[in-house]
Design an enzyme around this catalytic site. Structure first.
Site, short mmCIF file in Angstrom:
data_model
loop_
_atom_site.label_atom_id
_atom_site.label_comp_id
_atom_site.label_asym_id
_atom_site.label_seq_id
_atom_site.Cartn_x
_atom_site.Cartn_y
_atom_site.Cartn_z
CG ASP A 169 -4.63 -17.73 1.31
OD1 ASP A 169 -3.69 -18.40 0.82
OD2 ASP A 169 -5.40 -17.06 0.59
CD GLU A 188 -1.71 -11.12 -2.67
OE1 GLU A 188 -2.31 -12.13 -3.11
OE2 GLU A 188 -1.26 -10.22 -3.40
CG ASN A 204 2.56 -8.65 -3.79
OD1 ASN A 204 3.04 -8.99 -2.71
ND2 ASN A 204 1.36 -9.05 -4.19
CD GLU A 207 -0.02 -12.59 -9.08
OE1 GLU A 207 -0.53 -12.85 -10.20
OE2 GLU A 207 -0.61 -12.78 -8.01
CG HIS A 234 -1.78 -16.95 -1.99
ND1 HIS A 234 -2.81 -16.49 -1.22
CD2 HIS A 234 -1.46 -15.93 -2.85
CE1 HIS A 234 -3.13 -15.25 -1.59
NE2 HIS A 234 -2.32 -14.90 -2.58
#
Length: 478
Positions: free
Chosen positions: A274, A272, A207, A166, A243
């Site tokens: 979801d 990641e 990432n 990030e 996300h």
């Protein structure tokens, strides 16, 4: 070609997963027994050459149901928090490896890859680092020492690392983290160099989130990666968190963005995943969520350099989402009671459609599929009943030689052609790929029976005789 170490892990996984799944059915009750009835996610993912992973909550590994799902459904694990700086080095120079070691031991017991997360990040830093005052030289030394020590600790045991996490703002500029404010963008290159020196065989990733499609943030990331490669910095891949929000997923755009990074010669991964929704959940939202999970999986599976998918958690009850996004949740493939949701089936179906329908010979998991294997027990007609410049009407009939419950038919439309509407099925489109599943009234088809549906296109016409699959298997034409 997969590295030898990954082939060895996957080979071991074949033996372990069969034994652990069988044991789970006896030990962990109904939920595990129901899941064991069909091949697991890891079994259908393996023939595609991709990993399927999950973030593991260290505090839940003592829960038998959670542990069983993590062990039997996934062939890659990521530490949700146990490998972050605040957990690993709570005091300067004093390391706590308990959580990281548990994850690595768990992975080795279950024939799984380990995805290390994360080495250098602006968040979840220990207080001594976040609030400490250091010269530029000292901070760079602290950072590279931490990377060297942690990667060296797990040398040969962690296959991939999120080295920097990030690093960008939404507008594509660098995040004003402690590291960037004092060291500038050079902190990124230095972190990668330190990680490579500590483990020359581990794959090193950067990432970030909100970078899954092309936008200002992903453009900034793209420019950085180009610059790192031009400098000879040892970066192997880019992780895209994904996300996402139910109903706001563009699978075609995700695929195109993955491909542009892959075209730089890098590995890409969904790290990641979801997909959250406004609560409460209902059947309509869960079905849309399943379509969205499928769209992301299809995007990865369409890009050769996409090495795998990690879902960020197993059960809705353990998800981070409700604590961060008020009124939202239900983002994971399993519900609060560890029951698989339609999203789970969508992930599984995506791998099956990509070639994971038959896990193959457990003694030789890397043996290629037999090119002479006949098509599935079905035949299909794909007929244009009406055609005009901007569209067409299509009738599809699939005859099956075996009984089918809850069918799924797939085919491709020409580029630029879109679904306008359809009947006798539930339709979704991701890029050129169209998926049709049964309605409640026509899901059961006896051996020798037929599946019939139709649809209208826009933006152009479909093509007569388009190949069709049923449940991921090719159907003969006619």
């Amino acid at each position: 070609m997969r590295p030898h170490r990954e082939r060895t892990v996957r080979r071991l996984a074949r033996t372990l997963v069969a034994a652990s799944t069988a044991m789970a059915a006896v030990t962990f009750g109904f939920a595990a027994t129901a899941q064991a009835a069909d091949p697991s996610l890891r079994e259908v993912a393996d023939p595609t050459g991709r990993f399927i992973g999950t973030a593991v909550n260290d505090s839940l590994l003592n829960d038998s149901t959670y542990r069983n799902i993590a062990a039997t459904e996934f062939d890659s694990v990521t530490a949700e928090n146990a490998m972050k700086w605040e957990s690993v080095e709570p005091q300067r120079g004093q390391y706590d490896w308990a959580g990281g070691d548990r994850l690595v031991d768990f992975a080795q017991q279950n024939g799984q890859l380990v995805y290390g997360h994360t080495l250098v990040w602006h968040s979840q830093m220990p207080d001594w680092l976040e609030n400490g005052s250091f010269s530029d030289t000292e901070l760079r030394e602290i950072m590279t020492d931490h990377v060297t020590t942690q990667v060296g600790r797990y040398r040969g045991e962690v296959q991939r690392w999120d080295v920097v996490n990030e690093a960008f703002n939404e507008d594509g500029s660098f995040r004003q983290s402690k590291f960037y404010q004092q060291l500038g963008a050079s902190y990124i290159a230095d972190s990668f160099r330190a990680a490579r020196a500590a483990d020359p065989d581990a794959k090193l990733f950067i990432n970030d989130y909100n970078t899954e499609t092309q936008n200002a943030k992903s453009d900034g990331l793209y420019r950085l990666v180009q610059d790192l490669l031009a400098q000879g910095v040892p970066i192997d891949g880019v992780g895209f968190q994904n996300h996402l929000i139910v109903g706001n997923v563009n699978g075609s755009a995700i695929r195109q963005n993955l491909q542009r990074f892959a075209d730089l010669g890098l590995e890409v991964a969904v790290t990641e995943l979801d997909i959250r929704m406004r609560m409460p959940a209902d059947s309509s939202k869960l079905q849309q969520q399943a379509r969205d999970y499928r769209a992301v999986a299809d995007a990865c599976l369409a890009v050769d350099a996409c090495s795998g998918i990690t879902v960020w958690g197993i059960s809705d009850r353990d998800s981070w989402v409700p604590d961060v996004f008020e009124g939202e949740g239900a983002a994971c493939p399993w519900d609060d009671n560890y029951r698989p949701k339609p999203a789970y089936d969508a992930l599984r179906d995506a791998f099956v459609a990509a070639g994971g329908g038959d896990p193959g010979d457990p003694d030789d998991p890397d043996e290629p599929d037999d090119p002479d294997e006949p098509a599935g027990d079905c035949s299909a007609t794909f007929q244009i009943s009406n055609r005009w410049d901007a569209g067409s009407v299509v009738a599809v009939t699939v005859r099956t030689d075996r009984s089918v419950n809850d069918w799924r038919v797939e085919f491709d439309l020409p580029s630029g052609v879109t679904l306008a509407n359809g009947w006798n099925g539930r339709f979704s489109q991701s890029g050129t790929r169209v998926t049709v599943t049964n309605e409640s009234y026509n899901g059961t088809v006896p051996a020798g029976g037929t599946i019939s549906f139709g649809f209208q296109t826009g933006g152009g016409a479909a093509e007569e005789g388009t190949p069709v699959t049923l449940g991921g298997q090719n159907c003969a034409t006619g």
